[in-house]
Design a protein around this motif. Structure first.
Motif, PDB file in Angstrom:
ATOM      1  N   ILE A   1      96.599 -38.130 -34.099  1.00 24.41           N
ATOM      2  CA  ILE A   1      97.757 -37.515 -34.750  1.00 24.41           C
ATOM      3  C   ILE A   1      98.826 -38.555 -35.062  1.00 24.41           C
ATOM      4  O   ILE A   1      99.368 -38.597 -36.172  1.00 24.41           O
ATOM      5  CB  ILE A   1      98.357 -36.407 -33.847  1.00 24.41           C
ATOM      6  N   THR A   2      99.132 -39.401 -34.085  1.00 24.80           N
ATOM      7  CA  THR A   2     100.300 -40.277 -34.205  1.00 24.80           C
ATOM      8  C   THR A   2     100.030 -41.612 -34.899  1.00 24.80           C
ATOM      9  O   THR A   2     100.958 -42.246 -35.384  1.00 24.80           O
ATOM     10  CB  THR A   2     100.892 -40.563 -32.815  1.00 24.80           C
ATOM     11  N   ARG A   3      98.775 -42.043 -34.948  1.00 25.92           N
ATOM     12  CA  ARG A   3      98.503 -43.370 -35.500  1.00 25.92           C
ATOM     13  C   ARG A   3      97.629 -43.360 -36.761  1.00 25.92           C
ATOM     14  O   ARG A   3      97.415 -44.416 -37.361  1.00 25.92           O
ATOM     15  CB  ARG A   3      97.866 -44.254 -34.427  1.00 25.92           C
ATOM     16  N   THR A   4      97.141 -42.196 -37.156  1.00 23.65           N
ATOM     17  CA  THR A   4      96.369 -42.106 -38.398  1.00 23.65           C
ATOM     18  C   THR A   4      97.302 -42.273 -39.596  1.00 23.65           C
ATOM     19  O   THR A   4      98.421 -41.751 -39.593  1.00 23.65           O
ATOM     20  CB  THR A   4      95.646 -40.747 -38.483  1.00 23.65           C
TER      21      THR A   4
ATOM     22  N   ILE B   1     102.602 -42.069 -41.758  1.00 31.46           N
ATOM     23  CA  ILE B   1     102.381 -41.886 -40.320  1.00 31.46           C
ATOM     24  C   ILE B   1     103.123 -40.640 -39.864  1.00 31.46           C
ATOM     25  O   ILE B   1     104.252 -40.378 -40.304  1.00 31.46           O
ATOM     26  CB  ILE B   1     102.858 -43.112 -39.519  1.00 31.46           C
ATOM     27  N   PHE B   2     102.509 -39.861 -38.990  1.00 31.93           N
ATOM     28  CA  PHE B   2     103.141 -38.653 -38.457  1.00 31.93           C
ATOM     29  C   PHE B   2     104.266 -39.060 -37.501  1.00 31.93           C
ATOM     30  O   PHE B   2     104.027 -39.671 -36.462  1.00 31.93           O
ATOM     31  CB  PHE B   2     102.088 -37.818 -37.712  1.00 31.93           C
ATOM     32  N   ARG B   3     105.510 -38.722 -37.858  1.00 35.25           N
ATOM     33  CA  ARG B   3     106.671 -39.103 -37.057  1.00 35.25           C
ATOM     34  C   ARG B   3     107.417 -37.907 -36.484  1.00 35.25           C
ATOM     35  O   ARG B   3     108.515 -38.059 -35.948  1.00 35.25           O
ATOM     36  CB  ARG B   3     107.626 -39.959 -37.896  1.00 35.25           C
ATOM     37  N   CYS B   4     106.843 -36.727 -36.584  1.00 35.53           N
ATOM     38  CA  CYS B   4     107.516 -35.507 -36.112  1.00 35.53           C
ATOM     39  C   CYS B   4     107.205 -35.294 -34.620  1.00 35.53           C
ATOM     40  O   CYS B   4     106.511 -34.344 -34.240  1.00 35.53           O
ATOM     41  CB  CYS B   4     107.080 -34.306 -36.933  1.00 35.53           C
TER      42      CYS B   4
ATOM     43  N   LEU C   1     104.295 -44.219 -29.043  1.00 35.33           N
ATOM     44  CA  LEU C   1     103.024 -44.433 -29.731  1.00 35.33           C
ATOM     45  C   LEU C   1     103.207 -44.885 -31.182  1.00 35.33           C
ATOM     46  O   LEU C   1     102.272 -45.391 -31.796  1.00 35.33           O
ATOM     47  CB  LEU C   1     102.173 -43.159 -29.692  1.00 35.33           C
ATOM     48  N   ILE C   2     104.409 -44.697 -31.716  1.00 37.51           N
ATOM     49  CA  ILE C   2     104.677 -45.191 -33.062  1.00 37.51           C
ATOM     50  C   ILE C   2     104.747 -46.715 -33.052  1.00 37.51           C
ATOM     51  O   ILE C   2     104.424 -47.377 -34.041  1.00 37.51           O
ATOM     52  CB  ILE C   2     106.002 -44.595 -33.597  1.00 37.51           C
ATOM     53  N   HIS C   3     105.135 -47.286 -31.915  1.00 34.49           N
ATOM     54  CA  HIS C   3     105.365 -48.733 -31.814  1.00 34.49           C
ATOM     55  C   HIS C   3     104.286 -49.470 -31.022  1.00 34.49           C
ATOM     56  O   HIS C   3     104.111 -50.672 -31.205  1.00 34.49           O
ATOM     57  CB  HIS C   3     106.726 -48.994 -31.162  1.00 34.49           C
ATOM     58  N   VAL C   4     103.599 -48.777 -30.116  1.00 36.73           N
ATOM     59  CA  VAL C   4     102.569 -49.432 -29.299  1.00 36.73           C
ATOM     60  C   VAL C   4     101.281 -48.625 -29.394  1.00 36.73           C
ATOM     61  O   VAL C   4     101.295 -47.445 -29.764  1.00 36.73           O
ATOM     62  CB  VAL C   4     103.003 -49.540 -27.815  1.00 36.73           C
TER      63      VAL C   4
END
Length: 353
Positions: free
Chosen positions: A63-66, A74-77, A131-134
């Protein structure tokens, strides 16, 4: 009189003819059957934890990195993701309380639930935002350090003391995390070196630190709830998620993320199926954890979840190509070794002053 004596002799003879029952053998057989049943239940719960959180981790990273669509969005919600997760968890906990869990009326103060929900929620949102950054292995290994803030806050707030072994296990975990998260500095130029130094602790790492601190506070509040009100697992799970929904609902609307989420779902509807699967697996995983802790205690649950985290890291490396250096593998090994030893030997090390 003679007749009665003859009757007694006859009864005695009949009793003597009945084969003696070996009570020790019977007791051993019953005990063996109970142990076998216990082992099967523990194996079932362990498989449930492994299965649910294994795929939970895969879906979370998916969800978060696709990168979606031609624009590679990128999913940021993050608030939306946790909001839906808490709704599913609360509904599931309510169903368990009504059908499965036989738990009495709850007397826990609402203030405890509010504080606990806030810290629990902040930890969860920070972890997901990281998870957006790592990558996911970094998040998993970092979150495995939960004993560190729990121990520190246990000393400062809970007035607990710990044995030397406990400190050694925690030191092993800290050392492993430091080795895993350290980023090699480039020696190409002063600018590059300065840039790499500034990024040694970036946004993702800071978010993970916040998450760990909130985890420690959550544990301290839950300990107070159990000590003062004997709060049961079902009530705790339901009320924490309920207050989390209230907090998240306010944040969801105040930040305007609700419209961004709806827009993203309209353009990439497949994401909603990933989120629902992610939330359902989270709810079932929590159920198996509560069952394990209730019936077998925290020690087996700790060993199961620690082992599960290691295989989650391996799965992330295999499925998403998150390659780890030999130094990072060494750090991961130290973290999981420290956690496993703490699960085996450290549970009896904490004392209340």
């Amino acid at each position: 009189m003679q007749t009665k004596a003859n009757e007694k002799e006859a009864v005695s003879a009949v009793v003597d003819c009945i084969p003696a029952v070996n009570c020790e053998n019977l007791s051993f057989k019953v005990c063996s059957m109970e142990k076998s049943t216990h082992r099967k239940r523990l194996l079932l719960y362990a498989c449930g934890i492994f299965f649910c959180f294994f795929y939970f981790g895969i879906l979370q990273e998916k969800i978060t990195r696709t990168k979606y669509g031609e624009s590679k969005e990128i999913f940021r919600c993050t608030i939306s993701l946790v909001f839906i997760q808490c709704i599913v968890n609360a509904v599931f906990a309510k169903i368990l309380l009504a059908t499965v869990f036989d738990q009495p009326h709850d007397t826990t103060k609402k203030s405890y639930y509010i504080m606990c929900a806030f810290t629990y929620l902040t930890a969860m949102v920070s972890s997901n935002m990281a998870l957006i950054h790592v990558n996911y292995p970094t998040q998993v290994v970092s979150k495995s350090c939960k004993p560190i803030p729990v121990m520190i806050l246990g000393v400062l707030i809970g007035r607990k003391s710990y044995s030397l072994l406990k400190y050694m296990f925690v030191l092993t975990i800290v050392l492993g995390v430091g080795i895993f998260m350290y980023k090699d500095k480039a020696a190409t130029s002063k600018t590059a070196a300065s840039s790499d130094t500034s990024r040694m602790i970036g946004a993702g790492e800071l978010l993970l630190m916040v998450s760990l601190l909130m985890d420690g506070l959550t544990g301290a509040i839950q300990e107070r709830m159990k000590t003062e009100h004997q709060t049961k697992s079902g009530h705790m799970m339901f009320n924490m998620n309920l207050w989390s929904i209230i907090f998240l609902g306010i944040a969801w609307i105040a930040t305007g993320e609700v419209w961004m989420f709806i827009d993203f779902i309209n353009r990439f509807p497949v994401v909603i199926y990933y989120i629902l699967g992610f939330s359902i697996l989270s709810a079932f995983g929590q159920m198996f954890i509560f069952l394990t802790v209730t019936e077998f205690g925290p020690l087996p649950c700790s060993i199961i979840t620690t082992t599960r985290k290691f295989f989650t890291v391996l799965a992330s490396v295999i499925f998403f190509g998150n390659s780890l250096t030999s130094r990072q593998w060494l750090g991961a090994l130290l973290v999981f070794t420290g956690l496993t030893l703490d699960g085996i030997y450290g549970k009896s090390a904490a004392k209340t002053k």
